[in-house]
Design a protein around this motif. Structure first.
Motif, PDB file in Angstrom:
ATOM      1  N   VAL A 140       0.836  -1.211   0.000  1.00  0.00           N
ATOM      2  CA  VAL A 140       0.000   0.000   0.000  1.00  0.00           C
ATOM      3  C   VAL A 140       0.869   1.258   0.000  1.00  0.00           C
ATOM      4  CG1 VAL A 140      -1.652   1.357   1.331  1.00  0.00           C
ATOM      5  CG2 VAL A 140      -1.981  -1.113   1.078  1.00  0.00           C
ATOM      6  N   LEU A 141       1.861   1.310   0.867  1.00  0.00           N
ATOM      7  CA  LEU A 141       2.712   2.500   0.944  1.00  0.00           C
ATOM      8  C   LEU A 141       3.566   2.656  -0.307  1.00  0.00           C
ATOM      9  CD1 LEU A 141       3.812   2.389   4.697  1.00  0.00           C
ATOM     10  CD2 LEU A 141       2.062   3.821   3.616  1.00  0.00           C
ATOM     11  N   PHE A 142       3.950   1.572  -0.917  1.00  0.00           N
ATOM     12  CA  PHE A 142       4.683   1.624  -2.174  1.00  0.00           C
ATOM     13  C   PHE A 142       3.858   2.362  -3.227  1.00  0.00           C
ATOM     14  CE2 PHE A 142       5.734  -0.885  -6.186  1.00  0.00           C
ATOM     15  CZ  PHE A 142       6.843  -0.123  -6.480  1.00  0.00           C
ATOM     16  N   GLY A 143       2.580   2.046  -3.298  1.00  0.00           N
ATOM     17  CA  GLY A 143       1.703   2.725  -4.250  1.00  0.00           C
ATOM     18  C   GLY A 143       1.606   4.212  -3.984  1.00  0.00           C
ATOM     19  N   VAL A 144       1.517   4.601  -2.714  1.00  0.00           N
ATOM     20  CA  VAL A 144       1.439   6.025  -2.344  1.00  0.00           C
ATOM     21  C   VAL A 144       2.667   6.778  -2.825  1.00  0.00           C
ATOM     22  CG1 VAL A 144       1.521   7.622  -0.388  1.00  0.00           C
ATOM     23  CG2 VAL A 144      -0.090   5.698  -0.374  1.00  0.00           C
ATOM     24  N   ASN A 145       3.838   6.193  -2.652  1.00  0.00           N
ATOM     25  CA  ASN A 145       5.076   6.876  -3.005  1.00  0.00           C
ATOM     26  C   ASN A 145       5.310   6.962  -4.505  1.00  0.00           C
ATOM     27  OD1 ASN A 145       7.286   7.660  -0.762  1.00  0.00           O
ATOM     28  ND2 ASN A 145       5.839   6.158   0.044  1.00  0.00           N
ATOM     29  N   LEU A 146       4.703   6.091  -5.275  1.00  0.00           N
ATOM     30  CA  LEU A 146       4.894   6.135  -6.728  1.00  0.00           C
ATOM     31  C   LEU A 146       4.036   7.197  -7.401  1.00  0.00           C
ATOM     32  CD1 LEU A 146       5.239   2.475  -8.071  1.00  0.00           C
ATOM     33  CD2 LEU A 146       7.017   4.187  -7.686  1.00  0.00           C
ATOM     34  N   ILE A 147       2.968   7.608  -6.760  1.00  0.00           N
ATOM     35  CA  ILE A 147       2.019   8.512  -7.423  1.00  0.00           C
ATOM     36  C   ILE A 147       2.625   9.896  -7.632  1.00  0.00           C
ATOM     37  CG2 ILE A 147      -0.239   9.618  -7.243  1.00  0.00           C
ATOM     38  CD1 ILE A 147      -1.180   7.145  -5.680  1.00  0.00           C
ATOM     39  N   SER A 148       2.953  10.612  -6.537  1.00  0.00           N
ATOM     40  CA  SER A 148       3.576  11.936  -6.663  1.00  0.00           C
ATOM     41  C   SER A 148       4.009  12.407  -5.292  1.00  0.00           C
ATOM     42  CB  SER A 148       2.609  12.957  -7.268  1.00  0.00           C
ATOM     43  OG  SER A 148       1.640  13.362  -6.309  1.00  0.00           O
ATOM     44  N   VAL A 149       4.906  13.401  -5.264  1.00  0.00           N
ATOM     45  CA  VAL A 149       5.371  13.938  -3.996  1.00  0.00           C
ATOM     46  C   VAL A 149       4.237  14.649  -3.262  1.00  0.00           C
ATOM     47  CG1 VAL A 149       6.166  16.162  -4.908  1.00  0.00           C
ATOM     48  CG2 VAL A 149       7.250  15.194  -2.868  1.00  0.00           C
ATOM     49  N   LYS A 150       3.289  15.203  -4.017  1.00  0.00           N
ATOM     50  CA  LYS A 150       2.156  15.883  -3.367  1.00  0.00           C
ATOM     51  C   LYS A 150       1.308  14.885  -2.587  1.00  0.00           C
ATOM     52  CE  LYS A 150       1.629  19.886  -6.408  1.00  0.00           C
ATOM     53  NZ  LYS A 150       0.738  20.630  -7.332  1.00  0.00           N
ATOM     54  N   ILE A 151       1.088  13.712  -3.177  1.00  0.00           N
ATOM     55  CA  ILE A 151       0.316  12.682  -2.476  1.00  0.00           C
ATOM     56  C   ILE A 151       1.082  12.201  -1.253  1.00  0.00           C
ATOM     57  CG2 ILE A 151      -0.689  10.378  -2.644  1.00  0.00           C
ATOM     58  CD1 ILE A 151      -2.200  12.506  -4.182  1.00  0.00           C
ATOM     59  N   PHE A 152       2.394  11.970  -1.425  1.00  0.00           N
ATOM     60  CA  PHE A 152       3.219  11.593  -0.272  1.00  0.00           C
ATOM     61  C   PHE A 152       3.101  12.635   0.831  1.00  0.00           C
ATOM     62  CE2 PHE A 152       7.132  12.892   1.860  1.00  0.00           C
ATOM     63  CZ  PHE A 152       7.330  11.803   2.695  1.00  0.00           C
ATOM     64  N   GLY A 153       3.268  13.915   0.466  1.00  0.00           N
ATOM     65  CA  GLY A 153       3.221  14.986   1.462  1.00  0.00           C
ATOM     66  C   GLY A 153       1.889  15.054   2.172  1.00  0.00           C
TER      67      GLY A 153
END
Length: 472
Positions: A140-153
């Motif tokens: 799940v967290l891998f998917g979050v980090n691949l999307i964009s830095v804005k989503i990560f932030g």
């Protein structure tokens, strides 16, 4: 003193998608992780109430480190951060070692956080194997980090908001128990619990000092704000503010929280392998409180793992841009995230899933000790780079930073000596000593890698000569 030309950060291709509120909350969240929520249980069992002093002492040193880093960041804000400064002030070899070691730190920290998260899931679902929970969270967290830095932030912002709100709520409830005497713990809750059970140092000062290596693990990730420099909208404004609020975060989230729970519940009731916060609120007896706290500590573990995936990708890209890692790690995907570096790092974090399958009872200890050793090296490189930078500024070879560290290089020397002492304590601890064996193997691997790298890329030697012309 002559003024050197301002060193500009190179265009790195990242999206500057981290706003002020996100950087501030990432900095706050970096100070609240599994080292506090879970590691504190083992530390309390070893040191008793004196663990509060150990967290405060380590917190002072961490502030020295962060002010040293802050001065370097405002001199030249780059996403490579620690590795880039080590490269500039100590030479390419140290940049190479620091970059790869910081990457290793976050890979094994990610393993620790996945382990902790899997343990927390047992609170509600004891029948689910640790490795299954760890694997689900990893994906799940891998998917979050691949999307964009804005989503990560944004994800990290809300993770951190939950942690901050919860700890403040815990402190308020704990103070209510102490002053008003309500709940099941009201009759025994008293500030005298801090010294009534064999004293403030129940196992001796030596035992308390030996917890410092575990305490330092709790502070891993405070330096993450340095990695965000290349993707912050306004680093000159947001970074100093994030760093200067660190003392308050330490006072509230570590010293304050531990003071309250060790007053509410006597220290002898805490043990390793259990969150002291979950235990304390279970003791208070507030309906659903223990479950809520368990959710919060689960969030803290996932937050740290999320940050780990973020930083590993950025560090590998910095290494690749300096020809110190495969060039594939330097590529950004369409969303301007270093997808290849993140993917490789996450794959290696999967070793943590294997550890949770093979040795679930030892997985947390093994990975936290290795992460601590790697973190100490990173902090040492920040301090030594800062000392070299100040020497160059005093000699007129480099411009002064707009955010000078108080005490100049003096406090960096103090922090450096402290970290060397903690390393000695790790060597003296039979359980934690395994990380030094891993560190020795890692050093050999890096030495071989550097030798091969220099043979294939003679231009690295020229970089070393340029550095000596600049900083002396």
């Amino acid at each position: 003193m002559t003024s050197a030309k301002v060193t500009e950060a190179p265009e790195e291709g990242y999206e500057r998608g981290l706003g002020s509120r996100q950087v501030q909350m990432i900095a706050i969240g970096g100070a609240i992780g599994v080292g506090l929520f879970m590691g504190a249980g083992a530390n309390i069992a070893k040191a008793g109430p004196s663990i509060i002093l150990m967290y405060a002492l380590a917190g002072v040193v961490i502030f020295f480190i962060m002010r040293a880093l802050g001065e370097l960041l405002l001199y030249r804000p780059v996403s490579g951060s620690f590795a880039e400064y080590a490269r500039e002030f100590l030479g390419p070899f140290f940049g190479f070692v620091t970059g790869w070691t910081y990457w290793l730190m976050w890979v094994v920290t990610g393993m620790a956080e996945l382990t902790a998260a899997a343990i927390y899931i047992h609170f509600w679902f004891p029948e689910i194997p640790q490795w299954v929970s760890a694997l689900v969270f990893l994906v799940v967290l891998f998917g979050v980090n691949l999307i964009s830095v804005k989503i990560f932030g944004e994800v990290e912002f809300w993770f951190s908001m939950i942690k901050v709100t919860a700890i403040i709520g815990m402190i308020v409830i704990g103070l209510g128990v102490l002053t008003l005497g309500f709940s099941d713990a009201g009759d025994t809750a008293t500030v005298s619990n801090l010294w009534s059970h064999d004293g403030f140092f129940p196992n001796g000062i030596g035992s308390s000092l030996m917890t410092l290596q575990g305490v330092m693990f709790a502070y891993l990730a405070v330096e993450l704000v340095g990695v965000t420099a290349g993707e912050s909208e306004n680093p000159e404004k947001t970074l100093p503010k994030a760093i200067n609020t660190l003392p308050w975060r330490i006072i509230v989230f570590y010293v304050g929280a531990l003071l309250v729970i060790l007053s509410v519940v006597k220290w002898t009731e805490f043990s390793a392998g259990e969150s002291p916060f979950v235990h304390a609120f279970g003791k208070i007896g507030i309906p659903l409180a223990a479950g809520i706290v368990n959710f919060v500590v689960l969030t803290a573990a996932l937050s740290s793992c999320n940050s780990g995936m973020y930083s590993t990708g950025r560090m590998l890209r910095d290494l690749a841009s300096n020809s110190e890692a495969p060039q594939a790690f330097g590529k950004l995907n369409a969303r301007k995230t270093p997808a290849v570096g993140i993917t490789v790092s996450v794959a290696l974090m999967g070793i943590g899933v294997v550890l949770n399958y093979v040795v679930p009872e030892k997985a947390f200890l093994y990975v936290t000790s290795v992460a601590t050793a790697a973190g100490i090296w990173t902090w040492m490189m920040i301090l030594v780079s800062h000392i070299r930078y100040r020497r160059a500024v005093d000699a007129g070879r480099l411009r002064a930073s707009s955010f000078p560290a108080p005490g100049g290089a003096l406090f960096s020397w103090v922090a450096l000596v402290f970290l060397i002492g903690v390393t000695g304590m790790i060597a003296a601890d039979a359980d934690a000593r395994v990380c030094l064996y891993v560190a020795a193997g890692w050093a050999v691997a890096l030495g071989i890698g550097w030798t091969v790298l220099k043979k294939g890329n003679p231009a690295i030697a020229d970089r070393d000569e340029d550095r000596f012309e600049k900083v002396g």
